[in-house]
Design an enzyme around this catalytic site. Structure first.
Site, mmCIF file in Angstrom:
data_model
loop_
_atom_site.group_PDB
_atom_site.id
_atom_site.type_symbol
_atom_site.label_atom_id
_atom_site.label_comp_id
_atom_site.label_asym_id
_atom_site.label_seq_id
_atom_site.Cartn_x
_atom_site.Cartn_y
_atom_site.Cartn_z
ATOM 1 N N ARG A 1 0.853 -1.192 0.000
ATOM 2 C CA ARG A 1 0.000 0.000 0.000
ATOM 3 C C ARG A 1 0.891 1.245 0.000
ATOM 4 O O ARG A 1 2.092 1.158 0.238
ATOM 5 C CB ARG A 1 -1.036 -0.035 1.147
ATOM 6 C CG ARG A 1 -0.608 -0.614 2.454
ATOM 7 C CD ARG A 1 0.330 0.228 3.202
ATOM 8 N NE ARG A 1 -0.138 1.596 3.231
ATOM 9 C CZ ARG A 1 0.614 2.632 3.402
ATOM 10 N NH1 ARG A 1 1.904 2.484 3.569
ATOM 11 N NH2 ARG A 1 0.126 3.850 3.433
ATOM 12 N N ARG B 1 -6.075 -1.153 -8.106
ATOM 13 C CA ARG B 1 -6.284 0.025 -7.250
ATOM 14 C C ARG B 1 -6.575 1.209 -8.172
ATOM 15 O O ARG B 1 -5.710 1.617 -8.941
ATOM 16 C CB ARG B 1 -5.023 0.311 -6.404
ATOM 17 C CG ARG B 1 -4.604 -0.798 -5.432
ATOM 18 C CD ARG B 1 -5.500 -0.899 -4.225
ATOM 19 N NE ARG B 1 -5.391 0.251 -3.355
ATOM 20 C CZ ARG B 1 -4.513 0.382 -2.364
ATOM 21 N NH1 ARG B 1 -3.634 -0.568 -2.115
ATOM 22 N NH2 ARG B 1 -4.505 1.459 -1.602
ATOM 23 N N ASP C 1 -2.157 10.456 -3.487
ATOM 24 C CA ASP C 1 -2.368 9.327 -4.403
ATOM 25 C C ASP C 1 -2.538 9.785 -5.837
ATOM 26 O O ASP C 1 -2.225 9.064 -6.777
ATOM 27 C CB ASP C 1 -3.576 8.508 -3.950
ATOM 28 C CG ASP C 1 -3.245 7.739 -2.695
ATOM 29 O OD1 ASP C 1 -3.429 8.300 -1.601
ATOM 30 O OD2 ASP C 1 -2.735 6.614 -2.819
ATOM 31 N N ALA D 1 0.941 4.939 -2.534
ATOM 32 C CA ALA D 1 0.959 5.111 -3.988
ATOM 33 C C ALA D 1 2.285 4.733 -4.670
ATOM 34 O O ALA D 1 2.297 3.912 -5.593
ATOM 35 C CB ALA D 1 0.548 6.547 -4.319
ATOM 36 N N ASN E 1 -6.071 11.888 -1.543
ATOM 37 C CA ASN E 1 -5.219 11.187 -0.563
ATOM 38 C C ASN E 1 -6.128 10.426 0.386
ATOM 39 O O ASN E 1 -7.363 10.459 0.271
ATOM 40 C CB ASN E 1 -4.318 12.191 0.181
ATOM 41 C CG ASN E 1 -3.209 11.500 0.963
ATOM 42 O OD1 ASN E 1 -2.478 10.679 0.413
ATOM 43 N ND2 ASN E 1 -3.087 11.788 2.242
#
Ligand code: MRU
Length: 312
Positions: free
Chosen positions: A4, A50, A196, A6, A206
């Site tokens: 996890r 994602r 992100d 970005a 984010n």
């Protein structure tokens, strides 16, 4: 959620593509065209894991772009592995440059609020938001960190606290709801978060809860800083409202350590990210320098950095 953050997601995806190429090579010879078709399919599968963090598609596009189209199976796999290693090393260098640029924004004696985990664990190393803090401390500044626990997945309580304690950095974990209270009491100097995806408008997606931190910082006249590599800036996304927001399982909210907290059948909504509008952002720290309002020129400023091209 095993990988996890970005930048770390992008790096893992690049290695995932190399693994896919090794698997294809082991399955026997195939035409360059068939190989590229399979690799693009593998990249599409990885990209779909994602939706919010743009570093994922950036890393996959970078890998495929650098691969070229004249390689056989085993050579393609080896090249994709070399590209993944280069993306990883490049991310560490970017984080260190972010740290150098951002450290100037952290005053000596500051108490810095963070949200989620934007540290070494979320990147190739050093971190983005935590990289700025690490670099400020390396310059001899005294910096205390207040880390939001970051409900519901607790990246702040579990990851930020772990990696800062391990580095001997002064960190205190607070419930997310206490951030505004500490600001009102004058106990926070500034807030710094990762990102992100940063849109062309400079609106920033984010971890969920970031918007609340930005609003509270704005209300108390405190700087709200975003730290991220240029690979997080997505000029193809015009504004924050265009960023796809990942929804996570309701159990992340309804349960704590596997024990149900809400009455059975209570509806739960669990958006994993939110968008902070550019007007709440004091500065965006990247490896190419610090960007500030007015944000109307942001896309042009980003383009003029020349966006470093990776060489392998
Ligand atoms: O859901 P996660 O843990 O992958 O989300 C991570 C974050 O939101 C980080 O703050 C963000 O990716 C920046 S990482 C440097």
């Amino acid at each position: 959620m095993i990988v996890r953050g970005a930048p770390a997601i992008g790096i893992a995806a690049a290695f995932g593509l190399a693994l896919a190429a090794y698997r294809l090579a082991a399955a026997g010879p195939s035409s360059t065209e068939a190989l590229l078709h399979e690799l693009r399919a593998a990249a599409a599968r990885l990209a779909a894991t994602r939706p919010t963090a743009v570093n994922l598609s950036w890393a996959l596009e970078t890998s495929l772009g650098l691969l070229g189209d004249a390689l056989g199976g085993a050579a393609a796999a080896a090249r994709l592995e070399a590209i993944a290693l280069a993306i990883w090393r490049d991310d560490v260098a970017r984080c260190q440059a972010i740290g150098e640029h951002g450290a100037a924004l952290i005053p000596d004696g500051a108490t810095v609020l963070t949200h989620c985990n934007a540290g070494a664990l979320a990147t190739g190393g050093h971190g983005t938001a935590l990289g700025v803090i690490r670099s400020a401390i390396a310059q001899g500044k005294r910096v205390r960190v207040v880390a939001d626990e970051t409900r519901p997945f607790l990246q702040g309580a579990r990851l930020t606290a772990w990696e800062l304690l391990r580095d001997g950095i002064d960190v205190t974990v607070i419930p997310d709801g206490a951030a505004a209270h500490l600001m009102a009491r004058g106990q926070i100097t500034c807030a710094i978060v990762g990102a992100d995806r940063i849109a062309a408008s400079a609106d920033t997606a984010n971890k969920i809860g970031t918007l609340g931190v930005a609003l509270a910082a704005h209300a108390h006249g405190l700087p709200f800083l975003v730290a991220a590599p240029l690979s997080t800036v997505d000029l193809a996304t015009a504004r924050g409202g265009d960023v796809p927001i990942e929804e996570r399982p309701p159990t992340e909210v309804a349960e704590i350590m596997g024990i149900r907290m809400t009455p059975p059948s209570t509806p739960v909504v669990n958006p994993a990210f939110d968008v902070t509008p550019a007007r709440l952002i004091t500065a965006i720290v990247t490896e190419a320098g610090v960007f500030r309002p007015p944000w109307t020129n942001f896309p042009e400023q980003i383009r003029s950095t020349g966006r470093k091209i990776l060489t392998v």
